[in-house]
Design a protein around this motif. Structure first.
Motif, PDB file in Angstrom:
ATOM      1  N   GLU A  50      -6.426 -53.099 -28.058  1.00  0.00           N
ATOM      2  CA  GLU A  50      -5.861 -51.800 -28.458  1.00  0.00           C
ATOM      3  C   GLU A  50      -4.942 -51.966 -29.665  1.00  0.00           C
ATOM      4  OE1 GLU A  50      -5.919 -49.721 -24.028  1.00  0.00           O
ATOM      5  OE2 GLU A  50      -4.029 -50.391 -24.882  1.00  0.00           O
ATOM      6  N   LEU A  51      -4.173 -53.058 -29.663  1.00  0.00           N
ATOM      7  CA  LEU A  51      -3.281 -53.303 -30.811  1.00  0.00           C
ATOM      8  C   LEU A  51      -4.075 -53.505 -32.093  1.00  0.00           C
ATOM      9  CD1 LEU A  51      -0.393 -55.640 -29.621  1.00  0.00           C
ATOM     10  CD2 LEU A  51      -0.202 -53.427 -30.744  1.00  0.00           C
ATOM     11  N   LYS A  52      -5.183 -54.235 -31.951  1.00  0.00           N
ATOM     12  CA  LYS A  52      -6.031 -54.503 -33.122  1.00  0.00           C
ATOM     13  C   LYS A  52      -6.610 -53.188 -33.656  1.00  0.00           C
ATOM     14  CE  LYS A  52      -9.656 -57.631 -34.372  1.00  0.00           C
ATOM     15  NZ  LYS A  52     -10.967 -57.749 -33.838  1.00  0.00           N
ATOM     16  N   ASP A  53      -7.091 -52.332 -32.702  1.00  0.00           N
ATOM     17  CA  ASP A  53      -7.642 -51.030 -33.118  1.00  0.00           C
ATOM     18  C   ASP A  53      -6.570 -50.188 -33.791  1.00  0.00           C
ATOM     19  OD1 ASP A  53      -9.967 -51.840 -32.051  1.00  0.00           O
ATOM     20  OD2 ASP A  53      -9.909 -50.559 -30.277  1.00  0.00           O
ATOM     21  N   ALA A  54      -5.348 -50.204 -33.179  1.00  0.00           N
ATOM     22  CA  ALA A  54      -4.252 -49.402 -33.733  1.00  0.00           C
ATOM     23  C   ALA A  54      -3.902 -49.882 -35.138  1.00  0.00           C
ATOM     24  CB  ALA A  54      -3.032 -49.477 -32.828  1.00  0.00           C
ATOM     25  N   LEU A  55      -3.922 -51.201 -35.315  1.00  0.00           N
ATOM     26  CA  LEU A  55      -3.609 -51.769 -36.626  1.00  0.00           C
ATOM     27  C   LEU A  55      -4.649 -51.327 -37.652  1.00  0.00           C
ATOM     28  CD1 LEU A  55      -1.540 -53.702 -37.906  1.00  0.00           C
ATOM     29  CD2 LEU A  55      -3.212 -55.518 -37.620  1.00  0.00           C
ATOM     30  N   THR A  56      -5.932 -51.346 -37.224  1.00  0.00           N
ATOM     31  CA  THR A  56      -7.001 -50.898 -38.124  1.00  0.00           C
ATOM     32  C   THR A  56      -6.782 -49.443 -38.511  1.00  0.00           C
ATOM     33  OG1 THR A  56      -8.468 -52.360 -36.904  1.00  0.00           O
ATOM     34  CG2 THR A  56      -9.517 -50.807 -38.395  1.00  0.00           C
ATOM     35  N   THR A  57      -6.416 -48.599 -37.501  1.00  0.00           N
ATOM     36  CA  THR A  57      -6.184 -47.183 -37.780  1.00  0.00           C
ATOM     37  C   THR A  57      -5.011 -47.013 -38.734  1.00  0.00           C
ATOM     38  OG1 THR A  57      -6.901 -46.738 -35.532  1.00  0.00           O
ATOM     39  CG2 THR A  57      -5.832 -44.929 -36.678  1.00  0.00           C
ATOM     40  N   VAL A  58      -3.926 -47.751 -38.484  1.00  0.00           N
ATOM     41  CA  VAL A  58      -2.745 -47.634 -39.347  1.00  0.00           C
ATOM     42  C   VAL A  58      -3.100 -48.058 -40.776  1.00  0.00           C
ATOM     43  CG1 VAL A  58      -0.468 -48.660 -39.819  1.00  0.00           C
ATOM     44  CG2 VAL A  58      -1.033 -47.893 -37.524  1.00  0.00           C
ATOM     45  N   GLN A  59      -3.872 -49.161 -40.865  1.00  0.00           N
ATOM     46  CA  GLN A  59      -4.271 -49.625 -42.205  1.00  0.00           C
ATOM     47  C   GLN A  59      -5.116 -48.558 -42.895  1.00  0.00           C
ATOM     48  OE1 GLN A  59      -5.980 -53.355 -41.169  1.00  0.00           O
ATOM     49  NE2 GLN A  59      -4.226 -54.535 -41.903  1.00  0.00           N
ATOM     50  N   GLN A  60      -5.987 -47.908 -42.086  1.00  0.00           N
ATOM     51  CA  GLN A  60      -6.852 -46.880 -42.649  1.00  0.00           C
ATOM     52  C   GLN A  60      -6.023 -45.686 -43.117  1.00  0.00           C
ATOM     53  OE1 GLN A  60      -9.858 -45.564 -39.929  1.00  0.00           O
ATOM     54  NE2 GLN A  60     -11.426 -46.543 -41.178  1.00  0.00           N
ATOM     55  N   LEU A  61      -5.052 -45.288 -42.253  1.00  0.00           N
ATOM     56  CA  LEU A  61      -4.210 -44.149 -42.601  1.00  0.00           C
ATOM     57  C   LEU A  61      -3.393 -44.450 -43.851  1.00  0.00           C
ATOM     58  CD1 LEU A  61      -2.857 -43.034 -39.114  1.00  0.00           C
ATOM     59  CD2 LEU A  61      -4.366 -41.750 -40.622  1.00  0.00           C
ATOM     60  N   ALA A  62      -2.977 -45.701 -43.987  1.00  0.00           N
ATOM     61  CA  ALA A  62      -2.123 -46.060 -45.123  1.00  0.00           C
ATOM     62  C   ALA A  62      -2.907 -46.142 -46.421  1.00  0.00           C
ATOM     63  CB  ALA A  62      -1.440 -47.395 -44.854  1.00  0.00           C
ATOM     64  N   THR A  63      -4.220 -46.305 -46.327  1.00  0.00           N
ATOM     65  CA  THR A  63      -4.988 -46.537 -47.559  1.00  0.00           C
ATOM     66  C   THR A  63      -6.041 -45.461 -47.840  1.00  0.00           C
ATOM     67  OG1 THR A  63      -6.568 -47.867 -46.325  1.00  0.00           O
ATOM     68  CG2 THR A  63      -4.774 -49.057 -47.405  1.00  0.00           C
ATOM     69  N   THR A  64      -6.340 -44.617 -46.841  1.00  0.00           N
ATOM     70  CA  THR A  64      -7.462 -43.681 -46.987  1.00  0.00           C
ATOM     71  C   THR A  64      -6.997 -42.237 -46.914  1.00  0.00           C
ATOM     72  OG1 THR A  64      -8.736 -45.322 -45.787  1.00  0.00           O
ATOM     73  CG2 THR A  64      -9.781 -43.204 -46.104  1.00  0.00           C
ATOM     74  N   ASP A  65      -7.656 -41.392 -47.698  1.00  0.00           N
ATOM     75  CA  ASP A  65      -7.416 -39.959 -47.581  1.00  0.00           C
ATOM     76  C   ASP A  65      -8.316 -39.436 -46.473  1.00  0.00           C
ATOM     77  OD1 ASP A  65      -6.728 -37.226 -48.345  1.00  0.00           O
ATOM     78  OD2 ASP A  65      -8.795 -37.153 -49.068  1.00  0.00           O
ATOM     79  N   MET A  66      -7.700 -38.864 -45.454  1.00  0.00           N
ATOM     80  CA  MET A  66      -8.450 -38.511 -44.244  1.00  0.00           C
ATOM     81  C   MET A  66      -9.498 -37.430 -44.493  1.00  0.00           C
ATOM     82  SD  MET A  66      -7.983 -40.321 -41.739  1.00  0.00           S
ATOM     83  CE  MET A  66      -7.362 -41.910 -42.057  1.00  0.00           C
ATOM     84  N   LEU A  67      -9.216 -36.520 -45.395  1.00  0.00           N
ATOM     85  CA  LEU A  67     -10.170 -35.419 -45.608  1.00  0.00           C
ATOM     86  C   LEU A  67     -11.443 -35.910 -46.298  1.00  0.00           C
ATOM     87  CD1 LEU A  67     -10.703 -32.331 -45.462  1.00  0.00           C
ATOM     88  CD2 LEU A  67      -9.782 -32.194 -47.785  1.00  0.00           C
ATOM     89  N   THR A  68     -11.278 -36.650 -47.370  1.00  0.00           N
ATOM     90  CA  THR A  68     -12.446 -37.026 -48.178  1.00  0.00           C
ATOM     91  C   THR A  68     -12.984 -38.418 -47.866  1.00  0.00           C
ATOM     92  OG1 THR A  68     -10.987 -37.928 -49.865  1.00  0.00           O
ATOM     93  CG2 THR A  68     -11.644 -35.621 -50.121  1.00  0.00           C
ATOM     94  N   GLY A  69     -12.163 -39.236 -47.215  1.00  0.00           N
ATOM     95  CA  GLY A  69     -12.590 -40.621 -46.945  1.00  0.00           C
ATOM     96  C   GLY A  69     -12.409 -41.525 -48.153  1.00  0.00           C
ATOM     97  N   LEU A  70     -11.934 -40.950 -49.256  1.00  0.00           N
ATOM     98  CA  LEU A  70     -11.679 -41.794 -50.441  1.00  0.00           C
ATOM     99  C   LEU A  70     -10.370 -42.545 -50.243  1.00  0.00           C
ATOM    100  CD1 LEU A  70     -12.415 -39.239 -53.307  1.00  0.00           C
ATOM    101  CD2 LEU A  70     -13.906 -41.090 -52.531  1.00  0.00           C
ATOM    102  N   MET A  71     -10.118 -43.534 -51.082  1.00  0.00           N
ATOM    103  CA  MET A  71      -8.815 -44.190 -50.965  1.00  0.00           C
ATOM    104  C   MET A  71      -7.729 -43.214 -51.427  1.00  0.00           C
ATOM    105  SD  MET A  71      -8.689 -46.970 -53.973  1.00  0.00           S
ATOM    106  CE  MET A  71     -10.399 -47.434 -53.994  1.00  0.00           C
ATOM    107  N   ASN A  72      -6.535 -43.396 -50.911  1.00  0.00           N
ATOM    108  CA  ASN A  72      -5.461 -42.464 -51.255  1.00  0.00           C
ATOM    109  C   ASN A  72      -4.669 -42.953 -52.472  1.00  0.00           C
ATOM    110  OD1 ASN A  72      -3.802 -44.456 -50.311  1.00  0.00           O
ATOM    111  ND2 ASN A  72      -3.317 -43.445 -48.390  1.00  0.00           N
ATOM    112  N   ARG A  73      -3.685 -42.165 -52.826  1.00  0.00           N
ATOM    113  CA  ARG A  73      -2.919 -42.450 -54.046  1.00  0.00           C
ATOM    114  C   ARG A  73      -2.194 -43.800 -53.957  1.00  0.00           C
ATOM    115  NH1 ARG A  73      -0.077 -38.005 -57.349  1.00  0.00           N
ATOM    116  NH2 ARG A  73       1.074 -39.191 -58.904  1.00  0.00           N
TER     117      ARG A  73
END
Ligand SMILES: Nc1nc2c(ncn2[C@@H]2O[C@H](COP(=O)(O)OP(=O)(O)OP(=O)(O)O)[C@@H](O)[C@H]2O)c(=O)[nH]1
Length: 402
Positions: free
Chosen positions: A200-223
């Motif tokens: 679960e920690l590994k999944d959470a880390l992946t999600t956090v990394q995704q949230l920190a780097t990805t724009d959720m609406l478009t799936g593109l990388m964020n600013r």
């Protein structure tokens, strides 16, 4: 591949364990039970030397132990067991060991009580891989087998195996085994819980990394992510003296799209444009959502003229963009593009791209404008200047009639 266990004997280690990293771990688990077998076989042979066990029975016990160990090793080493939920075969292996221990218990004479310790050893060894209920099942099966052996021995020869001795073995040995299997189940429970929490920690880390780097609406990388990449690319470009362009792309009258077709339609437009960018651009060109209805395109190792061609192709395709669920929505985009100058900072480069975008908007939208320095203009002077765009020397691409 993990490092080879011993650089001096790599081929021996490979032959023994195999080359597949996962399988090597499984084979190592099996080999770790080797010392237990060695001790049991030594005890059987020594018991026969002491006259506690008939030599033929000692040989049968030692031979069967060796056969079980070799069979389990062969099944795991060959990869046959890889398809099973427990590729190490822990449960059947432990059951086979317990049956062997019971056979030794029956075969031995008055000293058979010590054999119960071998069962305890098996349960302890197995608890590190078995699921909690399997550990408990192993303990219960051991007690049932012990009860059957005690009853059988007493019925077969009550004189040499009187009921009180049987009762003592069953009560002390059985309760010890049951208690041990309860402790082993508890340990196994903790292990399973820790495994789950680690997952679960590994999944959470992946999600956090995704949230920190990805724009959720478009799936593109964020600013944030794109800023990091831009800093790195600028360093590369300056070090290797290769061109690099940055473009800001903005949807025209996007407020109107939202107002007329609704915010959901606006979201679909952003997603469709992002998908178009992903499909249309080269693999090395990176598109990010820069904010709101604005996108940033990074074109590494591309000179300004080529960047303009790529951008204008994207602009033309944006005009044809089909927005899923909203066939009546049509859009156009404007873009401002700038090529990195020698010793230019990211902020200065973005400023120039932004000013070019402003120019594209000001002069009618649905167009791409390039920001270039005037010939001979020193970079330091150009930085922060409002006169960055030399429209006379810019390749400015406009759509006919736009
Ligand atoms: N649907 C949607 N709208 C957004 C999002 N982010 C920003 N917007 C909208 O984008 C619009 C931007 O409007 P403006 O800054 O006036 O720009 P514009 O209407 O595109 O006009 P020009 O850029 O001058 O062509 C605003 O209405 C914002 O609400 C988003 O994630 N989803």
């Amino acid at each position: 591949m993990p490092p080879l266990p011993s650089p001096r004997f790599p081929s021996f280690a490979n032959a023994l364990l195999g080359r597949h990293p996962r399988r090597r771990r499984h084979v190592l688990f099996v080999l770790a039970t080797g010392p237990l077998y060695a001790v049991s076989m030594a005890v059987a042979i020594q018991s026969s030397a002491f006259g506690l066990l008939a030599p033929s029975l000692a040989l049968i016990l030692a031979g069967t132990s060796l056969a079980v160990f070799t069979l389990v090793y062969a099944l795991v080493r060959s990869g046959w067991s890889a398809r099973l939920s427990d590729p190490v075969l822990t449960f059947p292996h432990a059951m086979a060991c317990i049956v062997l221990s019971m056979a030794a218990y029956v075969a031995l004479g008055s000293d058979r009580g010590n054999v119960i310790i071998l069962i305890a050893q098996t349960i302890v060894a197995a608890m590190f891989r078995l699921r909690p209920l399997q550990v408990l099942a192993l303990g219960c099966a051991s007690v049932l087998l012990l009860a059957a052996a005690v009853t059988g021995l007493h019925h077969h020869d009550p004189a040499s195996f009187p009921a009180p001795v049987g009762w003592l073995h069953l009560s002390v040995g059985g309760s010890t085994i049951l208690l041990l299997s309860l402790v082993a189940k508890w340990v196994s429970d903790i292990r399973v819980r820790l495994d789950r929490q680690a997952r679960e920690l590994k999944d959470a880390l992946t999600t956090v990394q995704q949230l920190a780097t990805t724009d959720m609406l478009t799936g593109l990388m964020n600013r944030r992510m794109m800023t990091e990449i831009l800093e790195r690319e600028i360093r590369q470009s300056l070090r290797h003296d290769t061109p690099m362009c940055v473009a800001l792309i903005d949807i025209d009258h996007f407020k109107h799209v939202n107002d007329r077709h609704g915010h959901a339609a606006g979201d679909e437009v952003l997603k469709a444009l992002a998908a178009l960018g992903r499909k249309d651009l080269r693999q090395v060109d990176l598109l990010a959502r820069w904010g709101g209805e604005e996108f940033l395109l990074l074109l590494p190792r591309v000179p300004l003229a080529d960047a303009l061609v790529a951008l204008d192709r994207l602009r033309l395709q944006a005009q044809q963009l089909a927005v899923p669920g909203h066939p009546s929505v049509h859009i156009s985009v404007s873009a401002g593009v700038a090529q990195l100058r020698e010793d230019e900072t990211l902020d200065a480069l973005l400023d120039r791209a932004d000013t070019a975008l402003y120019e594209a908007k000001r002069t009618g939208r649905n167009r791409c404008v390039a920001a270039v320095p005037r010939s001979g203009e020193p970079a330091a002077q150009a930085e922060g200047s409002a006169l960055l765009i030399d429209l006379r020397s810019v390749a400015r691409l406009q759509e006919d009639g736009a």
